[in-house]
Design a protein around this motif. Sequence first.
Motif, PDB file in Angstrom:
ATOM      1  N   ILE A 162       0.866  -1.181   0.000  1.00  0.00           N
ATOM      2  CA  ILE A 162       0.000   0.000   0.000  1.00  0.00           C
ATOM      3  C   ILE A 162       0.899   1.225   0.000  1.00  0.00           C
ATOM      4  O   ILE A 162       1.790   1.361   0.860  1.00  0.00           O
ATOM      5  N   VAL A 163       0.683   2.099  -0.965  1.00  0.00           N
ATOM      6  CA  VAL A 163       1.543   3.263  -1.172  1.00  0.00           C
ATOM      7  C   VAL A 163       0.676   4.523  -1.162  1.00  0.00           C
ATOM      8  O   VAL A 163      -0.462   4.508  -1.613  1.00  0.00           O
ATOM      9  N   ASN A 164       1.247   5.616  -0.647  1.00  0.00           N
ATOM     10  CA  ASN A 164       0.543   6.899  -0.593  1.00  0.00           C
ATOM     11  C   ASN A 164       1.445   8.004  -1.128  1.00  0.00           C
ATOM     12  O   ASN A 164       2.673   7.895  -1.097  1.00  0.00           O
ATOM     13  N   ILE A 165       0.811   9.072  -1.585  1.00  0.00           N
ATOM     14  CA  ILE A 165       1.543  10.286  -1.953  1.00  0.00           C
ATOM     15  C   ILE A 165       1.047  11.405  -1.065  1.00  0.00           C
ATOM     16  O   ILE A 165      -0.141  11.501  -0.769  1.00  0.00           O
ATOM     17  N   HIS A 166       1.986  12.239  -0.601  1.00  0.00           N
ATOM     18  CA  HIS A 166       1.643  13.308   0.345  1.00  0.00           C
ATOM     19  C   HIS A 166       2.337  14.603  -0.079  1.00  0.00           C
ATOM     20  O   HIS A 166       3.518  14.585  -0.429  1.00  0.00           O
ATOM     21  N   PRO A 167       1.623  15.757  -0.026  1.00  0.00           N
ATOM     22  CA  PRO A 167       2.183  17.018  -0.511  1.00  0.00           C
ATOM     23  C   PRO A 167       3.056  17.761   0.505  1.00  0.00           C
ATOM     24  O   PRO A 167       2.817  18.922   0.825  1.00  0.00           O
ATOM     25  N   SER A 168       4.058  17.076   1.030  1.00  0.00           N
ATOM     26  CA  SER A 168       5.080  17.720   1.865  1.00  0.00           C
ATOM     27  C   SER A 168       6.305  16.822   1.872  1.00  0.00           C
ATOM     28  O   SER A 168       6.260  15.691   1.393  1.00  0.00           O
ATOM     29  N   LEU A 169       7.386  17.331   2.454  1.00  0.00           N
ATOM     30  CA  LEU A 169       8.579  16.504   2.656  1.00  0.00           C
ATOM     31  C   LEU A 169       8.452  15.864   4.037  1.00  0.00           C
ATOM     32  O   LEU A 169       8.903  16.420   5.038  1.00  0.00           O
ATOM     33  N   LEU A 170       7.774  14.718   4.076  1.00  0.00           N
ATOM     34  CA  LEU A 170       7.616  14.035   5.361  1.00  0.00           C
ATOM     35  C   LEU A 170       8.989  13.747   5.955  1.00  0.00           C
ATOM     36  O   LEU A 170       9.944  13.536   5.227  1.00  0.00           O
ATOM     37  N   PRO A 171       9.133  13.793   7.282  1.00  0.00           N
ATOM     38  CA  PRO A 171       8.057  13.809   8.275  1.00  0.00           C
ATOM     39  C   PRO A 171       7.443  15.187   8.559  1.00  0.00           C
ATOM     40  O   PRO A 171       6.566  15.302   9.409  1.00  0.00           O
ATOM     41  N   ALA A 172       7.857  16.225   7.837  1.00  0.00           N
ATOM     42  CA  ALA A 172       7.252  17.552   8.050  1.00  0.00           C
ATOM     43  C   ALA A 172       5.830  17.582   7.502  1.00  0.00           C
ATOM     44  O   ALA A 172       5.552  17.027   6.436  1.00  0.00           O
ATOM     45  N   PHE A 173       4.938  18.214   8.219  1.00  0.00           N
ATOM     46  CA  PHE A 173       3.567  18.508   7.795  1.00  0.00           C
ATOM     47  C   PHE A 173       2.744  17.278   7.378  1.00  0.00           C
ATOM     48  O   PHE A 173       2.209  17.224   6.279  1.00  0.00           O
ATOM     49  N   PRO A 174       2.624  16.297   8.274  1.00  0.00           N
ATOM     50  CA  PRO A 174       1.741  15.164   7.983  1.00  0.00           C
ATOM     51  C   PRO A 174       0.279  15.573   8.122  1.00  0.00           C
ATOM     52  O   PRO A 174      -0.027  16.659   8.622  1.00  0.00           O
ATOM     53  N   GLY A 175      -0.618  14.717   7.676  1.00  0.00           N
ATOM     54  CA  GLY A 175      -2.047  14.946   7.878  1.00  0.00           C
ATOM     55  C   GLY A 175      -2.646  15.897   6.862  1.00  0.00           C
ATOM     56  O   GLY A 175      -2.088  16.146   5.796  1.00  0.00           O
ATOM     57  N   LYS A 176      -3.783  16.457   7.243  1.00  0.00           N
ATOM     58  CA  LYS A 176      -4.550  17.306   6.324  1.00  0.00           C
ATOM     59  C   LYS A 176      -3.892  18.667   6.115  1.00  0.00           C
ATOM     60  O   LYS A 176      -3.226  19.186   6.994  1.00  0.00           O
ATOM     61  N   ASP A 177      -4.125  19.222   4.957  1.00  0.00           N
ATOM     62  CA  ASP A 177      -3.692  20.564   4.561  1.00  0.00           C
ATOM     63  C   ASP A 177      -2.194  20.803   4.772  1.00  0.00           C
ATOM     64  O   ASP A 177      -1.778  21.778   5.389  1.00  0.00           O
ATOM     65  N   ALA A 178      -1.390  19.910   4.230  1.00  0.00           N
ATOM     66  CA  ALA A 178       0.062  20.046   4.341  1.00  0.00           C
ATOM     67  C   ALA A 178       0.561  21.332   3.683  1.00  0.00           C
ATOM     68  O   ALA A 178       1.528  21.942   4.153  1.00  0.00           O
ATOM     69  N   ILE A 179      -0.122  21.773   2.625  1.00  0.00           N
ATOM     70  CA  ILE A 179       0.292  23.011   1.952  1.00  0.00           C
ATOM     71  C   ILE A 179       0.039  24.199   2.879  1.00  0.00           C
ATOM     72  O   ILE A 179       0.901  25.059   3.054  1.00  0.00           O
ATOM     73  N   GLY A 180      -1.117  24.250   3.489  1.00  0.00           N
ATOM     74  CA  GLY A 180      -1.420  25.304   4.462  1.00  0.00           C
ATOM     75  C   GLY A 180      -0.480  25.271   5.649  1.00  0.00           C
ATOM     76  O   GLY A 180      -0.046  26.318   6.142  1.00  0.00           O
ATOM     77  N   GLN A 181      -0.141  24.063   6.108  1.00  0.00           N
ATOM     78  CA  GLN A 181       0.811  23.931   7.217  1.00  0.00           C
ATOM     79  C   GLN A 181       2.169  24.526   6.836  1.00  0.00           C
ATOM     80  O   GLN A 181       2.800  25.207   7.640  1.00  0.00           O
ATOM     81  N   ALA A 182       2.612  24.276   5.597  1.00  0.00           N
ATOM     82  CA  ALA A 182       3.903  24.804   5.139  1.00  0.00           C
ATOM     83  C   ALA A 182       3.876  26.328   5.102  1.00  0.00           C
ATOM     84  O   ALA A 182       4.830  26.990   5.538  1.00  0.00           O
ATOM     85  N   PHE A 183       2.776  26.898   4.612  1.00  0.00           N
ATOM     86  CA  PHE A 183       2.647  28.361   4.602  1.00  0.00           C
ATOM     87  C   PHE A 183       2.663  28.921   6.021  1.00  0.00           C
ATOM     88  O   PHE A 183       3.342  29.905   6.298  1.00  0.00           O
ATOM     89  N   SER A 184       1.917  28.307   6.913  1.00  0.00           N
ATOM     90  CA  SER A 184       1.854  28.787   8.304  1.00  0.00           C
ATOM     91  C   SER A 184       3.213  28.750   8.984  1.00  0.00           C
ATOM     92  O   SER A 184       3.520  29.592   9.822  1.00  0.00           O
ATOM     93  N   ALA A 185       4.026  27.768   8.609  1.00  0.00           N
ATOM     94  CA  ALA A 185       5.351  27.626   9.226  1.00  0.00           C
ATOM     95  C   ALA A 185       6.399  28.515   8.556  1.00  0.00           C
ATOM     96  O   ALA A 185       7.544  28.574   9.000  1.00  0.00           O
ATOM     97  N   SER A 186       6.017  29.195   7.467  1.00  0.00           N
ATOM     98  CA  SER A 186       6.912  30.090   6.723  1.00  0.00           C
ATOM     99  C   SER A 186       8.191  29.396   6.263  1.00  0.00           C
ATOM    100  O   SER A 186       9.265  29.993   6.248  1.00  0.00           O
ATOM    101  N   VAL A 187       8.075  28.117   5.863  1.00  0.00           N
ATOM    102  CA  VAL A 187       9.254  27.407   5.356  1.00  0.00           C
ATOM    103  C   VAL A 187       9.553  27.862   3.930  1.00  0.00           C
ATOM    104  O   VAL A 187       8.683  28.379   3.237  1.00  0.00           O
ATOM    105  N   LYS A 188      10.789  27.695   3.517  1.00  0.00           N
ATOM    106  CA  LYS A 188      11.203  28.095   2.166  1.00  0.00           C
ATOM    107  C   LYS A 188      11.147  26.935   1.181  1.00  0.00           C
ATOM    108  O   LYS A 188      11.219  27.139  -0.034  1.00  0.00           O
ATOM    109  N   VAL A 189      11.059  25.711   1.723  1.00  0.00           N
ATOM    110  CA  VAL A 189      11.054  24.521   0.882  1.00  0.00           C
ATOM    111  C   VAL A 189      10.004  23.559   1.413  1.00  0.00           C
ATOM    112  O   VAL A 189       9.885  23.361   2.626  1.00  0.00           O
TER     113      VAL A 189
END
Length: 194
Positions: free
Chosen positions: A105-132
Amino acid sequence: MKRIAIFASGSGSNFQAIVDSIKNGTLQVEVRLLVCDKLDAKVIKRAEKEGIPTFSFFPKSYESKKKYEEAILQVLQTYEVDWVILAGYMRLVGTTLLQAYEGKIVNIHPSLLPAFPGKDAIGQAFSASVKVTGVTVHFVDAGMDTGPIIDQEAIKIDSLDTYESLQAKIQVIEHELYPKTIQALVMGGNIHEK
């Protein structure tokens, strides 16, 4: 040729990217089934257009997760599915499916895990003000986005990026990385867990 089932809950852009990669010959698998937990999801229309059978279900009509996963498993076995590919499936996979498809079983996730797991990983990245940020393909375990990482690709967040522009950049990467990674996995190729 390996037979896959794609699990999705939404619009199905990754579903379509996988189907398109099969059509253009870069991915050698057969999509036997779409499994969807939203009866009105756009991905169902995509599957119908491609002639791919769909098993859609309403989780609350089952008495437990175990019961609906048993129903899913029965359908997967009927279609002789070898691999389960999660593509925007917004539910944690439970013990019933994890045991039946261990390591498949394989998944794709829109972050560089382990950073920003779960829902709205893109929003989490913006909130954290990361550059990558980026995209991760990983094996699924009992946790939320905690399984062994198979491959990742980073994306720079520009100062002018909006949520929508970053999401678009991430989807471009997803639509290239996921089919390529699935192909390597099903061929027993040179993908190494990171």
